[in-house]
Scaffold this motif. Structure first.
Motif: not given
Length: 207
Positions: A36-41, A80-82, A158-161, A192-194
């Protein structure tokens, strides 16, 4: 082989884009892992406590759908967000949305999302309309330093995700997963995926 279905979403419910409809899609895909596009918190232990003890669903649409999926399924949740989106991004949004022409495009986009649901958010039409909004935003800002800074910030967001998803795949075994991310990122994430070489099989269409 790792198989990941990319699902473009919005973060708050609107019409057919709601937690129940997203849950139905998740249930069809039956993922073992949910990125998920989210941070831990974003989904705290307190949020989990409120849901498990009092049935309180999270205000973020995707997490509310995850909570519904959790009733009958076992899976691994992976934010998966840093980092979160930058202050410059928030300032840009506040500035450009004051312009009536952009607000008309946003209202049109939201109307289509409410009417057509997640199948619109995961379509080429969605990408086209998002690109139209991005072009207008840059025109409003006259390609100034804020515009350039925000574009760099979004790249750094986006890249770190994608890197975190790849890292997880290298260290964990699963067959089916989903990655949910806001529709504004759809075109860039697919690109990016491709561009990244891996053994992951990606799907960009909903069942």
């Amino acid at each position: 082989m790792h198989h990941i279905t990319f699902i473009s979403t919005i973060h708050k419910e609107i019409g057919k884009c709601n937690a129940n409809e997203l849950f139905k899609i998740m249930d069809k895909l039956n993922p073992e892992v949910i990125f998920l596009e989210a941070i831990d918190e974003t989904y705290s232990e307190y949020d989990k406590f409120l849901h498990s003890n009092y049935g309180v669903y999270h205000k973020k649409l995707e997490i509310a759908a995850i909570q519904k999926y959790n009733h009958n399924s076992s899976f691994q949740y992976v934010p998966v967000c840093a980092i979160g989106l930058s202050d410059a991004f928030q300032k840009k949004i506040q500035l450009v949305t004051k312009h009536r022409e952009l607000q008309i495009l946003i209202d049109n986009f939201n109307y289509r999302a409410a009417e057509k649901g997640f199948y619109f958010l995961n379509s080429s039409e969605c990408i086209r309309l998002q690109e139209e909004m991005r072009v207008l935003e840059s025109q409003i800002l006259n390609n100034n330093e804020m515009d350039k800074m925000v574009k760099e910030d979004i790249e750094a967001y986006e890249k770190p995700m994608i890197e975190n998803i790849h890292s997880y795949c290298k260290n964990n075994h699963f067959s089916a997963a989903i990655f949910m991310c806001g529709s504004a990122h759809r075109k860039s994430i697919i690109e990016k995926v491709n561009q990244m070489k891996s053994d992951i099989k990606w799907s960009f269409e909903l069942p």
